[in-house]
Motif scaffolding. Structure first.
Motif, PDB file in Angstrom:
ATOM      1  N   PHE A 141     -10.265  -1.985  20.077  1.00  0.00           N
ATOM      2  CA  PHE A 141     -10.787  -1.268  18.915  1.00  0.00           C
ATOM      3  C   PHE A 141      -9.763  -0.197  18.544  1.00  0.00           C
ATOM      4  CE2 PHE A 141     -14.418  -3.006  21.099  1.00  0.00           C
ATOM      5  CZ  PHE A 141     -15.323  -3.356  20.098  1.00  0.00           C
ATOM      6  N   MET A 142      -9.060  -0.375  17.400  1.00  0.00           N
ATOM      7  CA  MET A 142      -7.955   0.504  17.043  1.00  0.00           C
ATOM      8  C   MET A 142      -8.293   1.502  15.932  1.00  0.00           C
ATOM      9  SD  MET A 142      -5.503  -0.302  19.095  1.00  0.00           S
ATOM     10  CE  MET A 142      -4.154   0.598  18.367  1.00  0.00           C
ATOM     11  N   ASP A 143      -8.943   1.002  14.861  1.00  0.00           N
ATOM     12  CA  ASP A 143      -9.151   1.853  13.695  1.00  0.00           C
ATOM     13  C   ASP A 143     -10.349   1.338  12.902  1.00  0.00           C
ATOM     14  OD1 ASP A 143      -8.424   4.029  12.016  1.00  0.00           O
ATOM     15  OD2 ASP A 143      -7.436   2.668  10.629  1.00  0.00           O
ATOM     16  N   ASP A 144     -10.940   2.209  12.079  1.00  0.00           N
ATOM     17  CA  ASP A 144     -12.130   1.833  11.315  1.00  0.00           C
ATOM     18  C   ASP A 144     -11.788   1.147   9.999  1.00  0.00           C
ATOM     19  OD1 ASP A 144     -12.497   4.259   9.025  1.00  0.00           O
ATOM     20  OD2 ASP A 144     -11.341   4.780  10.803  1.00  0.00           O
ATOM     21  N   GLU A 145     -10.507   0.969   9.692  1.00  0.00           N
ATOM     22  CA  GLU A 145     -10.086   0.305   8.468  1.00  0.00           C
ATOM     23  C   GLU A 145      -9.319  -0.969   8.806  1.00  0.00           C
ATOM     24  OE1 GLU A 145      -7.796   3.147   6.302  1.00  0.00           O
ATOM     25  OE2 GLU A 145      -9.552   4.303   5.674  1.00  0.00           O
TER      26      GLU A 145
ATOM     27  N   VAL B 154      -1.620  16.018  20.431  1.00  0.00           N
ATOM     28  CA  VAL B 154      -2.364  15.133  21.339  1.00  0.00           C
ATOM     29  C   VAL B 154      -3.576  14.629  20.560  1.00  0.00           C
ATOM     30  CG1 VAL B 154      -3.528  14.959  23.561  1.00  0.00           C
ATOM     31  CG2 VAL B 154      -1.540  16.451  23.318  1.00  0.00           C
ATOM     32  N   THR B 155      -3.511  13.376  20.121  1.00  0.00           N
ATOM     33  CA  THR B 155      -4.455  12.893  19.134  1.00  0.00           C
ATOM     34  C   THR B 155      -5.105  11.576  19.527  1.00  0.00           C
ATOM     35  OG1 THR B 155      -4.663  12.160  16.817  1.00  0.00           O
ATOM     36  CG2 THR B 155      -2.523  11.843  17.861  1.00  0.00           C
ATOM     37  N   ASN B 156      -6.340  11.385  19.100  1.00  0.00           N
ATOM     38  CA  ASN B 156      -7.032  10.111  19.266  1.00  0.00           C
ATOM     39  C   ASN B 156      -6.722   9.137  18.132  1.00  0.00           C
ATOM     40  OD1 ASN B 156      -8.265  10.962  21.599  1.00  0.00           O
ATOM     41  ND2 ASN B 156     -10.295  11.221  20.717  1.00  0.00           N
ATOM     42  N   ASP B 157      -5.850   9.510  17.227  1.00  0.00           N
ATOM     43  CA  ASP B 157      -5.515   8.663  16.083  1.00  0.00           C
ATOM     44  C   ASP B 157      -4.592   7.534  16.524  1.00  0.00           C
ATOM     45  OD1 ASP B 157      -4.835   7.506  13.686  1.00  0.00           O
ATOM     46  OD2 ASP B 157      -4.215   9.363  12.706  1.00  0.00           O
TER      47      ASP B 157
ATOM     48  N   GLY C 171     -17.225  10.259   8.075  1.00  0.00           N
ATOM     49  CA  GLY C 171     -17.187   8.806   8.086  1.00  0.00           C
ATOM     50  C   GLY C 171     -17.314   8.308   9.516  1.00  0.00           C
ATOM     51  N   ILE C 172     -17.745   7.082   9.681  1.00  0.00           N
ATOM     52  CA  ILE C 172     -17.890   6.487  11.014  1.00  0.00           C
ATOM     53  C   ILE C 172     -16.515   6.073  11.533  1.00  0.00           C
ATOM     54  CG2 ILE C 172     -18.944   4.645  12.373  1.00  0.00           C
ATOM     55  CD1 ILE C 172     -21.137   4.503  10.218  1.00  0.00           C
ATOM     56  N   ALA C 173     -16.131   6.591  12.685  1.00  0.00           N
ATOM     57  CA  ALA C 173     -14.847   6.251  13.288  1.00  0.00           C
ATOM     58  C   ALA C 173     -15.004   5.041  14.209  1.00  0.00           C
ATOM     59  CB  ALA C 173     -14.298   7.447  14.066  1.00  0.00           C
TER      60      ALA C 173
ATOM     61  N   ASP D 196     -13.237   8.706  19.058  1.00  0.00           N
ATOM     62  CA  ASP D 196     -13.979   9.527  18.100  1.00  0.00           C
ATOM     63  C   ASP D 196     -15.114   8.723  17.470  1.00  0.00           C
ATOM     64  OD1 ASP D 196     -12.210  11.535  18.624  1.00  0.00           O
ATOM     65  OD2 ASP D 196     -11.125  11.391  16.726  1.00  0.00           O
ATOM     66  N   TYR D 197     -16.286   9.340  17.391  1.00  0.00           N
ATOM     67  CA  TYR D 197     -17.435   8.691  16.760  1.00  0.00           C
ATOM     68  C   TYR D 197     -17.425   8.852  15.244  1.00  0.00           C
ATOM     69  CZ  TYR D 197     -19.660   8.181  21.355  1.00  0.00           C
ATOM     70  OH  TYR D 197     -19.954   7.839  22.653  1.00  0.00           O
ATOM     71  N   ALA D 198     -16.917   9.966  14.751  1.00  0.00           N
ATOM     72  CA  ALA D 198     -16.909  10.243  13.318  1.00  0.00           C
ATOM     73  C   ALA D 198     -15.747  11.162  12.997  1.00  0.00           C
ATOM     74  CB  ALA D 198     -18.233  10.880  12.897  1.00  0.00           C
ATOM     75  N   TYR D 199     -15.405  11.244  11.710  1.00  0.00           N
ATOM     76  CA  TYR D 199     -14.345  12.145  11.262  1.00  0.00           C
ATOM     77  C   TYR D 199     -14.694  12.668   9.878  1.00  0.00           C
ATOM     78  CZ  TYR D 199     -12.846   8.028   8.608  1.00  0.00           C
ATOM     79  OH  TYR D 199     -12.808   6.943   7.768  1.00  0.00           O
TER      80      TYR D 199
END
Length: 289
Positions: free
Chosen positions: A138-142, A52-55, A181-183, A170-173
């Motif tokens: 907003f999907m991903d930081d990359e 169960v992931t926020n990814d 890093g900033i998520a 998630d705010y960071a990872y």
């Protein structure tokens, strides 16, 4: 809150295990050493498990392949429940046509594919198509230029009254043992403040994430919350989210929460897991059944 020495006792006590991904099964350097034993034991005991992931950076199939590439074949796409799946459900139910603009990689856009909708990265939004944008995700930081595309995002939300969805809260990872890093959730929080609008959030710690997983399971078997446990490394997402939904929770110390400061963090936040365990890895003798 109970300190336990071997994760095997958790598996023996519950019918279904919800695992967070990063910090529980894997870290910045690869799989948590020995985690394969946990899944061998789960399958030997015929216990169900889900990630169960926020990814929301990749599809369930791509996420599963990332585990296969590291030698963990027990994690298959049907075992992955991602916050991106809730985003897709929202789009299917609430957005009938137009453009879905997104911040993230092309792989993350998999979740946005829906009948009648056209997906475009924010960088491709311009004066000729901006009026057709009916939702921003907003999907991903990359996958985008932080300066140019974040400015475009701010101005898109200033000009268009449309829903904005945060598919990963998630705010960071962690990017190393000592750095983060900033998520995308952190980026979304900043932009929400700038534009003065409220965004829709999917993912832990919100209850929708757990309800989505719970409903998927109840479609084919009878289960109660008392038979499910949530295993995570982060108090503010995994543990409080599981607690709020009524699940027992296990805080493991292989990710965001370290053995050296977990007591201080629990005391400071007031977020109390049901159990504390060093990791989700079983001892070397666990498979001697």
């Amino acid at each position: 809150m109970k300190r336990i020495e071997d994760f095997k006792s958790i598996i023996d006590r519950y019918e279904i295990i919800f695992f967070d991904a990063f910090g529980v099964l894997k870290t910045h350097s690869g799989l948590v050493p020995g985690i394969e034993r946990t899944f061998e034991y789960l399958e030997a005991q015929k216990k169900e498990y889900y990630i169960v992931t926020n990814d929301a950076s990749r599809s369930p199939g791509q996420l599963a392949q990332s585990y296969h590439d590291k030698g963990l074949y027990a994690v298959t796409s049907d075992r992955i429940i991602s916050s991106g799946m809730l985003t897709k459900e929202y789009l299917d139910l609430k957005v009938n046509d137009g453009i879905v603009a997104y911040l993230g990689t092309e792989d993350s856009a998999h979740y946005l594919e829906s009948a009648g909708l056209h997906t475009l990265p924010v960088r491709d939004i311009n004066s000729t198509n901006i009026d057709k944008v009916n939702v921003l995700v907003f999907m991903d930081d990359e996958g985008f230029d932080w300066c140019e595309d974040l400015n475009k995002t701010v101005n898109l939300l200033r000009k268009r009254t449309i829903p904005a969805i945060v598919a990963n809260t998630d705010y960071a990872y962690p990017v190393s043992k000592s750095d983060v890093g900033i998520a995308i959730g952190g980026i979304a929080q900043m932009i929400e403040t700038i534009v003065g609008k409220k965004f829709i959030r999917f993912g832990k710690p919100d209850s929708q994430m757990f309800m989505f997983a719970y409903d998927l399971i109840r479609d084919y078997r009878s289960i109660s919350k008392k038979q499910i446990v949530m295993v995570g490394d982060t108090l503010q997402t995994d543990i409080i989210g599981g607690n709020k939904f009524g699940l027992d929770t296990v805080l493991v110390l292989t990710g965001n929460t370290q053995a050296s400061d977990y007591e201080n963090r629990i005391s400071a936040t007031g977020i109390v897991p049901t159990y504390i365990c060093d990791s989700a890895v079983l001892g070397p003798d666990a498979l001697n059944l």
